[in-house]
Design a protein around this motif. Structure first.
Motif, PDB file in Angstrom:
ATOM      1  N   SER A 256       8.712 -15.758  -2.765  1.00  0.00           N
ATOM      2  CA  SER A 256       8.166 -15.772  -4.133  1.00  0.00           C
ATOM      3  C   SER A 256       9.145 -15.146  -5.122  1.00  0.00           C
ATOM      4  O   SER A 256       9.394 -15.694  -6.209  1.00  0.00           O
ATOM      5  CB  SER A 256       6.826 -15.023  -4.169  1.00  0.00           C
ATOM      6  OG  SER A 256       5.868 -15.678  -3.371  1.00  0.00           O
ATOM      7  N   ILE A 280       9.415 -27.333  -8.176  1.00  0.00           N
ATOM      8  CA  ILE A 280       8.174 -28.119  -8.144  1.00  0.00           C
ATOM      9  C   ILE A 280       8.332 -29.284  -7.158  1.00  0.00           C
ATOM     10  O   ILE A 280       7.430 -29.585  -6.371  1.00  0.00           O
ATOM     11  CB  ILE A 280       7.812 -28.631  -9.553  1.00  0.00           C
ATOM     12  CG1 ILE A 280       7.387 -27.452 -10.438  1.00  0.00           C
ATOM     13  CG2 ILE A 280       6.696 -29.668  -9.480  1.00  0.00           C
ATOM     14  CD1 ILE A 280       7.213 -27.819 -11.910  1.00  0.00           C
ATOM     15  N   ALA A 283       8.193 -27.932  -3.652  1.00  0.00           N
ATOM     16  CA  ALA A 283       6.798 -27.652  -3.290  1.00  0.00           C
ATOM     17  C   ALA A 283       6.075 -28.935  -2.890  1.00  0.00           C
ATOM     18  O   ALA A 283       5.300 -28.953  -1.919  1.00  0.00           O
ATOM     19  CB  ALA A 283       6.081 -26.977  -4.457  1.00  0.00           C
ATOM     20  N   ILE A 299       4.532 -21.592  -5.525  1.00  0.00           N
ATOM     21  CA  ILE A 299       3.587 -21.531  -6.648  1.00  0.00           C
ATOM     22  C   ILE A 299       3.421 -20.090  -7.138  1.00  0.00           C
ATOM     23  O   ILE A 299       3.388 -19.836  -8.350  1.00  0.00           O
ATOM     24  CB  ILE A 299       2.221 -22.132  -6.232  1.00  0.00           C
ATOM     25  CG1 ILE A 299       2.368 -23.638  -6.022  1.00  0.00           C
ATOM     26  CG2 ILE A 299       1.156 -21.846  -7.287  1.00  0.00           C
ATOM     27  CD1 ILE A 299       1.130 -24.319  -5.486  1.00  0.00           C
ATOM     28  N   ASN A 303       4.341 -18.647 -10.824  1.00  0.00           N
ATOM     29  CA  ASN A 303       3.259 -18.041 -11.614  1.00  0.00           C
ATOM     30  C   ASN A 303       3.459 -16.561 -11.905  1.00  0.00           C
ATOM     31  O   ASN A 303       2.607 -15.946 -12.546  1.00  0.00           O
ATOM     32  CB  ASN A 303       1.909 -18.239 -10.899  1.00  0.00           C
ATOM     33  CG  ASN A 303       1.307 -19.599 -11.207  1.00  0.00           C
ATOM     34  OD1 ASN A 303       1.446 -20.121 -12.304  1.00  0.00           O
ATOM     35  ND2 ASN A 303       0.655 -20.190 -10.217  1.00  0.00           N
ATOM     36  N   PHE A 322       3.295 -30.014 -11.448  1.00  0.00           N
ATOM     37  CA  PHE A 322       2.974 -28.616 -11.158  1.00  0.00           C
ATOM     38  C   PHE A 322       1.463 -28.379 -11.210  1.00  0.00           C
ATOM     39  O   PHE A 322       0.899 -27.675 -10.374  1.00  0.00           O
ATOM     40  CB  PHE A 322       3.696 -27.684 -12.131  1.00  0.00           C
ATOM     41  CG  PHE A 322       3.477 -26.220 -11.843  1.00  0.00           C
ATOM     42  CD1 PHE A 322       3.814 -25.682 -10.609  1.00  0.00           C
ATOM     43  CD2 PHE A 322       2.922 -25.379 -12.799  1.00  0.00           C
ATOM     44  CE1 PHE A 322       3.620 -24.340 -10.337  1.00  0.00           C
ATOM     45  CE2 PHE A 322       2.718 -24.037 -12.539  1.00  0.00           C
ATOM     46  CZ  PHE A 322       3.069 -23.512 -11.307  1.00  0.00           C
ATOM     47  N   GLU A 323       0.810 -28.998 -12.178  1.00  0.00           N
ATOM     48  CA  GLU A 323      -0.638 -28.823 -12.317  1.00  0.00           C
ATOM     49  C   GLU A 323      -1.383 -29.414 -11.127  1.00  0.00           C
ATOM     50  O   GLU A 323      -2.394 -28.862 -10.671  1.00  0.00           O
ATOM     51  CB  GLU A 323      -1.121 -29.455 -13.623  1.00  0.00           C
ATOM     52  CG  GLU A 323      -0.716 -28.637 -14.864  1.00  0.00           C
ATOM     53  CD  GLU A 323      -0.887 -29.405 -16.169  1.00  0.00           C
ATOM     54  OE1 GLU A 323      -1.288 -30.604 -16.109  1.00  0.00           O
ATOM     55  OE2 GLU A 323      -0.616 -28.815 -17.233  1.00  0.00           O
ATOM     56  N   LEU A 325      -0.163 -29.553  -8.045  1.00  0.00           N
ATOM     57  CA  LEU A 325       0.054 -28.592  -6.956  1.00  0.00           C
ATOM     58  C   LEU A 325      -0.820 -27.351  -7.133  1.00  0.00           C
ATOM     59  O   LEU A 325      -1.398 -26.841  -6.172  1.00  0.00           O
ATOM     60  CB  LEU A 325       1.530 -28.189  -6.899  1.00  0.00           C
ATOM     61  CG  LEU A 325       2.518 -29.277  -6.489  1.00  0.00           C
ATOM     62  CD1 LEU A 325       3.939 -28.788  -6.681  1.00  0.00           C
ATOM     63  CD2 LEU A 325       2.288 -29.703  -5.043  1.00  0.00           C
ATOM     64  N   GLU A 326      -0.912 -26.865  -8.372  1.00  0.00           N
ATOM     65  CA  GLU A 326      -1.745 -25.693  -8.645  1.00  0.00           C
ATOM     66  C   GLU A 326      -3.205 -25.964  -8.310  1.00  0.00           C
ATOM     67  O   GLU A 326      -3.894 -25.118  -7.763  1.00  0.00           O
ATOM     68  CB  GLU A 326      -1.620 -25.292 -10.123  1.00  0.00           C
ATOM     69  CG  GLU A 326      -0.462 -24.381 -10.422  1.00  0.00           C
ATOM     70  CD  GLU A 326      -0.641 -23.684 -11.751  1.00  0.00           C
ATOM     71  OE1 GLU A 326      -0.506 -22.445 -11.795  1.00  0.00           O
ATOM     72  OE2 GLU A 326      -0.916 -24.370 -12.742  1.00  0.00           O
TER      73      GLU A 326
END
Length: 456
Positions: A256, A280, A283, A299, A303, A322-323, A325-326
């Motif tokens: 991270s 991204i 991920a 992530i 963040n 990204f959204e 994945l989130e």
């Protein structure tokens, strides 16, 4: 309806001759409900583990008991009790004992010890267990010379596993030493994109690291993390002998911070945008592989507040991927979306034809959290003082899934320069990361300005 049986009221329905069954108090009986073992005293559960001429414990019981017993008895104490029961019940040290009088007891005992050393080899880092293991197997070999080869294989496999653990710990120590050395030159002169431009290849290298570290975690390490001092008689000799679980959590934290560092070290906005979009894509590749732990670490890195506050940078990022994945890792409904994705990965793994389809690397912190709540939500003992063995079955079920996941071999090619960069390249501390973020985009409000002054 709950019923009480003596320790040889076996799951397989086999009843032993009376010569094999020692006297056992009713309060030491095992409690069954609908044929399913629910509870029993420690003594009765140990007795249920010990084989005889005509009886061998069910493998699922052996695993569940050896896993959960450390909540209320130390492994070396359990081994001592097992050896004592075997010696007393079978008169192992009597001059009159023969191979014929023991029947299948010898092979049964070696089989039990084989399951113990195979499933929980790290227990035998304790010299007391190793001593008891050598003594009891040597005695069996004297009576059953034909078992010498089998005992030799058992000891060889055990020593190989313990040697592998030691080499792994030495490797981690070397990596940590290199990290410490490279911290002296904290300003990086390259980034991960220059070392590995392919998001797919980077996701594959992350999977190598994940599977290697996952494979070294002993199943008992989950249970040992929950042991309470009050339940056990601990001495200096009973300190934890492995830290593989903690090392794996540290890897998640490092990854991270690695993500955040790689972004914040770029003063040019276009380079930060490139790095964010690159991670991204990495991920996304992790999702396709089934590597949910690296996915969540990425992530988490994206963040972190030093990254999230870079508004001008994020304006240029294509945030749709990204959204998505989130959403997949959203903590709402107890990580409902993630659990659905995990189920899909498990379904794919069960029907896999190729090795790459078998990979399932769970979000590890959530796995530990689930086991923690299972442990906290179920008492070790019932009101009558008996061990709550229903809890043991539940723990064993969760840990068995974990064992299946960790046994998968990584099918991807290794790229040593990429692996070395991921494992040893310096990462910023929390304060350094915050300072680097302010250097990228200046503070905007009073709080950020005060924080910037404190850091400078």
């Amino acid at each position: 309806m709950a019923t009480q049986n003596g320790f040889h009221g076996v799951m397989n329905g086999v009843t032993n001759g009376t010569a094999d069954i020692p006297m056992i108090d009713e309060e030491d009986a095992l409690v069954y409900q609908d044929g399913h073992l629910q509870a029993g005293s420690v003594n009765a559960l140990i007795q249920h583990l010990v084989p005889t001429t005509h009886y061998y414990p069910d493998r699922t019981y052996t695993f569940a008991f050896l896993l959960s017993s450390r909540l209320y008895i130390q492994p070396h104490q359990l081994m001592q009790r097992v050896c004592q029961m075997c010696i007393m019940q079978q008169n192992l040290y009597s001059e009159k004992v023969t191979k014929e009088s023991l029947g299948k007891f010898g092979p049964h005992l070696i089989q039990l010890l084989g399951e113990w050393t195979d499933n929980f080899p790290y227990d035998f880092r304790d010299e007391r267990l190793m001593k008891n293991l050598k003594e009891i197997t040597q005695r069996v070999v004297v009576i059953h010379p034909e078992l010498r080869k089998e005992v030799g294989i058992l000891m060889h496999n055990l020593i190989a596993k313990l040697s592998g653990l030691q080499k792994y710990e030495e490797l981690l120590a070397r990596i940590n030493a290199e990290v410490a050395q490279r911290l002296l030159n904290i300003m990086p002169n390259t980034d991960i994109y220059e070392v590995c431009a392919s998001p797919l290849v980077l996701a594959q290298q992350l999977t190598h690291i994940e599977l290697e570290r996952l494979s070294m975690i002993g199943p008992e390490e989950f249970v040992q993390a929950f042991c309470k001092e009050s339940e056990l008689d601990r001495t200096i000799n009973d300190l934890k002998r492995t830290n593989n679980l903690e090392s794996y959590v540290q890897w998640f934290n490092r990854l991270s911070y690695f993500i955040s560092t790689e972004i914040c070290m770029h003063l040019k906005k276009k380079n930060r945008v490139r790095m964010i979009e690159y991670f991204i894509d990495v991920a996304k590749e992790c999702v396709n592989i089934g590597n949910f732990n690296s996915l969540m670490a990425i992530i988490a890195g994206l963040n972190m507040s030093p990254i999230q506050r870079l508004k001008k940078t994020w304006e240029k990022v294509n945030k749709e991927k990204f959204e998505i994945l989130e959403h997949q890792m959203n903590p709402s409904s107890n990580f409902g979306s993630y659990r659905s994705s995990l189920k899909a990965a498990l379904w794919r793994s069960e029907g896999a034809v190729e090795d790459r389809e078998r990979i399932v690397i769970p979000f590890f912190s959530l796995l530990v959290k689930d086991m923690y709540f299972l442990n906290e939500g179920c008492a070790n003992r019932l009101a009558d003082g008996h061990i709550n063995f229903d809890k043991s079955w539940q723990l064993a079920k969760q840990v068995t899934e974990f064992i299946t996941w960790k046994q998968v071999e990584c099918p991807f090619d290794r790229h040593p320069p990429v692996l070395n960069y991921l494992l040893t390249n310096p990462v910023f501390s929390e304060n350094s990361l915050a300072l680097a973020s302010f250097e990228c985009e200046p503070p905007e409000n009073h709080y950020e300005k005060d924080r910037y002054k404190q850091l400078k």
